[in-house]
Design an enzyme around this catalytic site. Structure first.
Site, PDB file in Angstrom:
ATOM      1  CG  HIS A 190      54.569 -37.311-100.628  1.00 52.67           C
ATOM      2  ND1 HIS A 190      54.714 -38.653-100.828  1.00 52.67           N
ATOM      3  CD2 HIS A 190      55.688 -36.722-101.127  1.00 52.67           C
ATOM      4  CE1 HIS A 190      55.865 -38.875-101.447  1.00 52.67           C
ATOM      5  NE2 HIS A 190      56.469 -37.726-101.644  1.00 52.67           N
ATOM      6  CD  GLU A 432      63.035 -41.960-105.423  1.00 50.32           C
ATOM      7  OE1 GLU A 432      62.541 -41.519-104.371  1.00 50.32           O
ATOM      8  OE2 GLU A 432      62.673 -41.570-106.555  1.00 50.32           O
ATOM      9  CG  ASP A 456      60.269 -43.300-102.093  1.00 56.65           C
ATOM     10  OD1 ASP A 456      59.338 -43.811-101.457  1.00 56.65           O
ATOM     11  OD2 ASP A 456      60.093 -42.382-102.916  1.00 56.65           O
ATOM     12  CB  CYS A 503      66.138 -34.143-102.473  1.00 55.48           C
ATOM     13  SG  CYS A 503      65.836 -35.596-103.493  1.00 55.48           S
TER      14      CYS A 503
HETATM   15  C1  PEP Z   1      62.517 -39.299-101.466  1.00 54.36           C
HETATM   16  O1  PEP Z   1      61.969 -40.352-101.787  1.00 54.36           O
HETATM   17  O2  PEP Z   1      63.387 -39.222-100.582  1.00 54.36           O
HETATM   18  C2  PEP Z   1      62.141 -38.025-102.115  1.00 54.36           C
HETATM   19  C3  PEP Z   1      62.811 -36.939-101.874  1.00 54.36           C
HETATM   20  O3  PEP Z   1      61.071 -38.005-102.939  1.00 54.36           O
HETATM   21  P1  PEP Z   1      59.564 -38.124-102.458  1.00 54.36           P
HETATM   22  O4  PEP Z   1      59.518 -37.783-100.985  1.00 54.36           O
HETATM   23  O5  PEP Z   1      58.785 -37.150-103.263  1.00 54.36           O
HETATM   24  O6  PEP Z   1      59.208 -39.541-102.728  1.00 54.36           O
HETATM   25 MG    MG Z   2      60.806 -40.644-103.559  1.00 51.88          MG
END
Ligand code: PEP
Ligand code: MG
Length: 583
Positions: A190, A432, A456, A503
């Protein structure tokens, strides 16, 4: 000297190194005279009193905003402060060793932490993190140290750190942080995602950056290729200045494209949206021509603060985003704390495997009173725009149904108070977790859309920690297992007539965009800065060509081969992209 790491956020930054160490408060060992002991004891007592009042303030806020049970966690902290044995030991130590009180205290607390962490009794073992927390607070008050943050840097620097938490990164201002580098972390950690959002060039997973780089060194950060140059000579500096100018030119050229719809040459339309972490990123979303918000990571609202956002504050934040996006969709993802996103006043226990632990929807379902505050806020904001709700980390139908049940209760609570919300608000699930990907035919019947969270999904299906630099070479979006899962999710969604988006960071890589487009993905959501490039790719290929690429890659046996093939086809179909990027 140069170092190579994992490129996390593109662009070139050149500047002075600033070493930022968040791991420890520095305690110096200082001898004291006999007659100073009483004043050292007073200093200690004052630090205890100050710490106590700090904790009481936090406890009061939590109790007011989230209920008494949550505030009770802090009782354990208060008990540590009142522990006679601990206090006596510090005073004894002072008298015996005649060293400054912060030194004696840090030794005593370290001993306590060691003893508690080795306890067999689970309850006592869990007290370790309370002792650690309180110990840090007391020490901070003894030293008079300010909480270290990156929000008040006095000059423009390149931040060098062992690690940066997402909340450290959220505190950065582009104005003063030209770039950053870290010893640990992966491309989809992140921290890396935040860097992209802030458009700050970054390289992570360098392993030895903090030992090789000295404060004040001149650094070049190449966030596109993952290189760091320490104290470059004139020739190298010139080379990177040129590369920097080219990058800026490339980005500008793509910006011309931002307001065109994402339609292939043969007329197939998809949607290109943006991911945000904070409401003020909306301006960047609009500036880069995104057609909506495909993922609003709301957990960032909970970070960098001593309290928890209440319903009104959340409502205002969501409403602001919804209003600014007008009719365009805004997908608000419910709280996804945990994994590598901690540091909020919601206390999470220390876990062996936080990515597999008590997080996201699991936490929310266990704490419906916290969850409903957010759900009511989102529902109320839905009157002001095109808001949709999305649940993270859904592992199967049972969990999805539970989440929808709590949502229905939140709706009823608003009805009871005659408060307005969009009765037909769309509800989606993030796919995910492999178990969800494999049962998405069932899930598709009970939601309005899917969004594939590849960050994920890849880590869970390949058993590769997304934030671990040592195994980053195994983190492959193109692994046949991942591609098969994605294909299954898209097909299952379409069978039930729901749209399927993505996403995760995979949706932002031009070569992968080609594959995903060909597989039939309906929506691509990514950091705002990448939106123009993805729109460019989609508008310069035919759907027919993309379909052929997708068919081909599904037959290839390894991720490496898929990557090579997809990038080769991308270069053949859009030679301008590589030529201009790599010039
Ligand atoms: C993901 O897991 O791909 C996602 C978009 O959410 P995050 O990166 O916040 O876990
Ligand atoms: Mg995620």
């Amino acid at each position: 000297m140069s170092l190579r790491g994992i490129p996390a956020s593109p662009g070139i930054a050149i500047g002075k190194a600033f070493l930022f160490d968040t791991r420890q408060l520095v305690v110096t060992e200082k001898d004291i005279k006999q007659d100073v002991i009483p004043s050292e004891i007073i200093r200690f007592e004052e630090a205890l009193i100050k710490t106590r009042s700090e904790i009481l303030v936090i406890q009061k806020k939590i109790s007011r905003e989230m209920g008494v049970q949550h505030a009770e966690i802090f009782n354990a902290h208060l008990l540590v402060l009142e522990d006679r044995m601990l206090i006596e030991e510090v005073i004894e130590g002072l008298k015996k060793e005649r060293k400054c009180v912060e030194y004696i205290f840090s030794k005593v607390i370290a001993k306590y932490i060691k003893v508690f962490s080795k306890m067999n009794d689970e309850y006592l073992k869990e007290r370790t993190s309370d002792i650690e927390d309180v110990g840090k607070r007391i020490l901070k008050n003894l030293i008079g140290a300010q909480e270290k943050t990156l929000s008040d840097l006095k000059e423009q620097v390149i931040v060098v750190a062992y690690d940066l938490s997402p909340s450290d990164t959220a505190n950065m201002h582009k104005k003063n942080v030209k770039g950053f580098v870290t010893d640990i972390g992966g491309r989809t950690s992140h921290t890396a995602i935040m860097a992209k959002s802030l458009e700050i060039p970054a390289v992570v997973g360098l392993e030895k950056a903090t030992t090789r780089i000295k404060p004040g060194d001149i650094l070049i950060v190449d966030g596109t290729d993952g290189d760091i140059i320490i104290n470059p000579d004139k020739v190298v500096l010139k080379k990177y200045e040129t590369k920097q100018q080219k990058f800026v030119k490339f980005e500008k050229a793509l910006l011309d494209f931002k307001d065109k719809p994402a339609i292939t040459i043969d007329g197939y339309k998809v949607e290109v949206s943006a991911n945000i972490e904070l409401p003020n990123e909306v301006s960047s979303v609009i500036a880069h021509g995104a057609e909506g918000i495909g993922l609003y990571r709301t957990e960032f609202l909970y970070m960098n603060r001593n309290d928890v956002p209440d319903e009104e504050e959340q409502f205002e934040a969501y409403k602001k985003v919804a209003v600014k996006l007008s009719k365009s969709p805004v997908i608000i993802r419910t709280l996804d704390l945990g994994g590598d996103k901690f540091l909020s006043q919601l206390k999470f226990p220390h876990e062996m495997n936080p990515f597999l632990g008590w997080r996201a929807i699991r936490y929310c379902l266990a704490k419906p009173e916290v969850f409903k505050v957010q759900l009511r806020a989102i529902l109320r904001a839905s009157v002001f725009g095109n808001v949709k709700i999305m649940f993270p980390m859904i592992s199967g139908l049972g969990e999805l149904r539970q989440a929808i049940k709590v949502l229905d209760e939140a709706k009823q609570e608003l009805r009871n108070k005659s408060m307005d919300f969009n009765q037909d608000i769309e509800v989606g699930a993030m796919i995910e977790i492999p178990s969800a990907a494999l049962t998405c035919d069932l899930l598709a019947k009970e939601v309005d859309f899917f969004s594939i969270g590849t960050n994920d999904l890849i880590q869970y299906s390949l058993a590769v920690d997304r934030a671990n630099e040592k195994i980053a070479y195994l983190y492959k979006p193109t692994h046949p297992a991942v591609l098969r899962l994605i294909k299954n999710i898209i097909d299952s969604g379409h069978k039930e007539n729901i749209w399927v988006g993505m996403c995760g960071e995979m949706a932002a890589e031009p070569g992968f965009v080609l594959i995903l487009l060909g597989m039939g993905l309906d929506e691509f959501s990514m950091s705002p800065v990448v939106v123009p490039e993805v729109k460019y790719v989609i508008s310069n290929v035919t759907f027919e060509d993309a379909k052929k690429v997708a068919e081909q890659v599904l037959k290839l046996p390894t991720g490496e081969e898929v990557e090579v093939f997809a990038n080769k086809r991308l270069n053949e179909l859009i030679p301008w992209l590589k030529k201009t990027k790599k010039q």
